[in-house]
Write a protein that holds these residues in place. Structure first.
Motif: not given
Length: 186
Positions: A5, A17-19, A21-23, A25, A27, A34, A36-37
């Motif tokens: 990540w 990258w956050a857009s 996948a996610s900010a 990996p 929660d 997450t 995405a991860a």
């Protein structure tokens, strides 16, 4: 996943990258991956750290500014080149050294039909072989081994001009082989 990540955020920019996948990996509340991860984790199942490094280098070399999908990244980790590279390698071996993947694609082509095809059909044959080879590798199939050596075409023996005497000897030998007495054949 945290290391990947961080590396992807550094390569593509944190916001991009956050857009895609996610900010993060994980929660923060549950400590679970997450969605995405988890998807990336499943896509990279069976991929070694060295192969992930290969995938990161391939992303850098491609110059793409867009974040790769998990499947595209997996293909880069496994050394699957772009279709355009395969076409170029198959068209002119002087420009690009054929890789194991290119040799796999080549082995899936019916070269007799290919050499007798028009351009659109030949392109379709390469594309179909590329997709079959990609799926094979993505599912964990092996690439062909490096060839031990290349096979050179046999060199023709040097030819010498025929003299009248050697021509006469050859005709007599052929006539004798088929049972014609010398002087009967004209």
């Amino acid at each position: 996943m945290r290391k990947l990540w961080g590396r992807m955020a550094a390569m593509y920019g944190g916001a991009r990258w956050a857009s895609a996948a996610s900010a993060m990996p994980m929660d923060d509340a549950s400590g679970q991956l997450t969605l995405a991860a988890d998807t990336w984790s499943q896509a990279l199942a069976g991929i070694s750290d060295a192969q992930i490094g290969d995938g990161l280098r391939a992303c850098m070399a491609s110059g793409d500014e867009y974040v790769p999908t998990p499947m595209l990244f997996r293909s880069r980790c496994l050394g699957i080149p772009a279709l355009a590279f395969v076409r170029l390698a198959m068209r002119d071996r002087r420009l690009v050294e054929p890789t194991a993947f290119v040799r796999l694609v080549s082995s899936l082509i019916d070269w007799y039909a290919f050499n007798r095809s028009d351009q659109p059909r030949a392109e379709r044959m390469i594309r179909d072989a590329y997709h079959l080879a990609s799926e094979h590798v993505m599912r964990g199939g092996d690439l062909p081994d490096e060839p031990v050596a290349s096979i050179e075409a046999p060199k023709p023996s040097p030819r010498t001009p025929c003299t009248e005497a050697t021509a006469k000897q050859s005709i007599e030998a052929a006539a004798k082989a088929i049972g014609i007495a010398s002087g009967e054949a004209q």
